[in-house]
Design an enzyme around this catalytic site. Structure first.
Site, PDB file in Angstrom:
ATOM      1  N   GLY A   1       0.795  -1.225   0.000  1.00 53.51           N
ATOM      2  CA  GLY A   1       0.000   0.000   0.000  1.00 53.51           C
ATOM      3  C   GLY A   1       0.825   1.270   0.000  1.00 53.51           C
TER       4      GLY A   1
ATOM      5  N   CYS B   1       1.896   3.055   2.523  1.00 56.10           N
ATOM      6  CA  CYS B   1       2.953   3.063   3.530  1.00 56.10           C
ATOM      7  C   CYS B   1       4.263   2.512   2.988  1.00 56.10           C
ATOM      8  CB  CYS B   1       2.511   2.253   4.740  1.00 56.10           C
ATOM      9  SG  CYS B   1       3.793   2.091   6.004  1.00 56.10           S
TER      10      CYS B   1
ATOM     11  N   GLY C   1       1.117  23.414   3.302  1.00 56.34           N
ATOM     12  CA  GLY C   1       0.647  22.553   4.386  1.00 56.34           C
ATOM     13  C   GLY C   1       1.760  22.286   5.371  1.00 56.34           C
TER      14      GLY C   1
ATOM     15  N   GLY D   1      -3.219  17.051   3.558  1.00 51.13           N
ATOM     16  CA  GLY D   1      -3.998  15.960   4.130  1.00 51.13           C
ATOM     17  C   GLY D   1      -4.227  14.832   3.145  1.00 51.13           C
ATOM     18  N   ARG D   2      -4.936  13.827   3.621  1.00 48.00           N
ATOM     19  CA  ARG D   2      -5.237  12.657   2.799  1.00 48.00           C
ATOM     20  C   ARG D   2      -6.737  12.375   2.861  1.00 48.00           C
ATOM     21  NH1 ARG D   2      -0.925   9.948   1.051  1.00 48.00           N
ATOM     22  NH2 ARG D   2      -2.132   8.043   0.720  1.00 48.00           N
TER      23      ARG D   2
ATOM     24  N   ALA E   1      -0.430   3.597   9.879  1.00 46.16           N
ATOM     25  CA  ALA E   1      -0.268   2.221   9.420  1.00 46.16           C
ATOM     26  C   ALA E   1      -0.420   1.228  10.558  1.00 46.16           C
ATOM     27  CB  ALA E   1       1.101   2.055   8.757  1.00 46.16           C
TER      28      ALA E   1
ATOM     29  N   HIS F   1      21.516   2.937  31.688  1.00 44.65           N
ATOM     30  CA  HIS F   1      22.309   4.168  31.602  1.00 44.65           C
ATOM     31  C   HIS F   1      23.558   3.902  30.770  1.00 44.65           C
ATOM     32  CE1 HIS F   1      24.190   7.929  32.888  1.00 44.65           C
ATOM     33  NE2 HIS F   1      25.304   7.226  33.101  1.00 44.65           N
TER      34      HIS F   1
END
Length: 470
Positions: free
Chosen positions: A41, A43, A183, A277-278, A325, A449
């Site tokens: 797809g 992604c 955007g 946007g989508r 996704a 750490h």
């Protein structure tokens, strides 16, 4: 016309669809998946994976560029680097190709039959697929719609010529001299910052008062600072109006903009990247032949991804926000198990959202404002990376980790971070919310750490009133 029957038909082989099909196959469900393009797809092919490859290449190029002329505080000096974007894109494509093959192999291993073509509904149990060899009818007991989303096109800035979407931006053979980004959301800033690091002169045009408006201002402040450091001009409260009359790339194209004070401006640009946007891919597959309830442009679903029609599920971007996704994957896995007869539900409260800007952003659960509105009195603990030894050694002191919890029982409601590489902390943040952690659980977990993850522990300690390193 060929006909086949199956128990489960999945329409769309994006992250949600292919995960659904693989899991169903693993559970012994007779499954067919239909996909018109390559598996993975948006992604895998023109989104998450290729954009992160380009972003990484840009980061590496900028690092080496800073080392030229002995400017690096690390004491490393190199000659001026050069970038061949064509080779970068070819490398990106090789990764995508390998993953395409991997998904196809996993589907085959799970016993899923893949049909290449475009599916159109005849009724709630039947689709017709136009393939290279003709039409094929597929009848299924259960159907999952996973058709995804596509970039939104502005009517006054249609895609074509100098005007591109994120898809074309990921396939450019040369770095644009001047790039205008319409955007200021996560897609626009991720790609805008990457191209700026590769040498483009970038201007961002955002209609809202600030960029990354879906995140709170405290979280985005380090990103705004970095935008300025990269020389990116950010125009907020500004509206793109269209192209100037020249109309051909490289021949004086200009983006017409109405600025925040109502004046008109022209931005010279070799490419204009539109990232506003989508939208769901909900047309072209026979929606009019079935009777699904909609929520605006999206398919309405319940908490188990069932639509208003019995035997039809919908997952992923076609069902609305958040368009992520990993949300689609979680939905796909759940639906497959429901179809196989398992009892499953899905809780969206612990979905991490990651913005791969520089520095990166991660949010899980509620922001301080959202938590205060929902729960009343809260505790907030914030630990800056300027006090984190590992962040210092990576030249990544900008940013912080923030934990939001209820004041009464210390139940963690949300976790946010901004900083270099904090996307890798998203798993820990999501796990804490999924497990119902309290501040004491995080503070009492020994964090290795030196790591940036120590900031998570310290933020919880700060909320409890006794941070150790600040």
């Amino acid at each position: 016309m060929k006909e086949i029957s199956c128990k489960l038909l999945v329409i769309g082989a994006g992250p949600g669809g292919y995960v659904c099909a693989i899991r169903a196959g693993q559970l012994g469900v007779d499954t067919v998946i239909v996909e018109a393009g390559k598996p993975g797809g948006t992604c895998l092919n023109v989104g998450c994976i290729p954009s992160k490859a380009l972003i990484h290449a840009a980061e590496e190029f900028e690092k080496v560029s800073h080392m030229a002329g002995g400017k690096s505080p690390l004491g490393i000096s190199v000659s001026a680097p050069a970038l061949d974007l064509g080779k970068t894109v070819a490398w990106k494509d090789s990764i995508v190709s390998r993953l395409n093959s991997g998904v196809a192999g996993l589907l085959k291993k799970a016993g899923v039959k893949t049909v290449h073509g475009w599916a159109t509904f005849r009724d709630g149990k039947t689709v017709e697929v136009e393939t290279e060899t003709g039409s094929q009818v597929i009848r299924a007991e259960t159907i999952v719609i996973a058709t995804g989303s596509a970039p939104v096109e502005l009517p006054f800035l249609p895609f074509g010529g100098p005007v591109i979407s994120s898809t074309e931006a990921l396939a450019l053979s040369e770095v644009p001299g001047k790039l205008a980004v319409v955007g200021g959301g996560y897609i626009g800033l991720e790609l805008g910052m990457a191209f700026a690091k590769m040498g483009a002169e970038v201007t961002v045009v955002e209609a809202l008062p600030r960029v990354l408006a879906q995140y709170d201002a405290e979280l985005t402040r380090p990103v705004v600072k970095r935008l300025a450091a990269l020389g990116i001009d950010v125009m907020t409260g500004a509206k793109a109006k269209g192209l100037s009359t020249q109309g051909q790339a490289g021949k004086g194209d200009a983006l017409l903009v109405e600025t925040a004070d109502g004046k008109n401006a022209k931005l010279s640009a070799d490419r204009i990247l539109v990232t506003v946007g989508r939208k769901p891919v909900s047309e072209g597959w026979g929606l009019d032949q079935i009777d699904l309830d909609m929520s605006g442009k999206f398919i309405r679903i319940d908490d188990q991804c069932r639509t208003s029609m019995r035997g039809i599920f919908a997952i992923g971007d076609v069902t609305g926000e958040p368009m992520l996704a990993h949300r689609a994957m979680a939905q796909g896995e759940m639906v497959a198990e429901i179809v196989a007869g398992h009892k499953r539900n899905w809780d969206k409260r612990a979905i991490p959202a990651v913005c791969f800007t520089d520095p990166e952003l991660v949010t899980v659960g509620l922001s301080p404002e959202e938590a205060k509105a929902a729960q009343g009195e809260i505790k907030v603990g914030l630990f800056p990376f300027a006090a984190n030894g590992r962040a210092m050694t990576k030249l990544g002191e900008d940013g912080f980790v923030r934990v939001v919890a209820r004041a009464d029982n210390h139940l963690v409601l949300g976790i946010q971070a901004v900083g270099q590489g904090v996307s890798e902390l998203s798993a820990a943040f999501g796990l804490a919310l999924e497990m119902g952690a309290r501040l004491e659980d995080i503070a009492g977990t020994i964090h290795a750490h030196p790591t940036q993850g120590e900031g998570f522990e310290e933020a919880a300690l700060k909320a409890l009133g006794h941070a150790l390193h600040i």
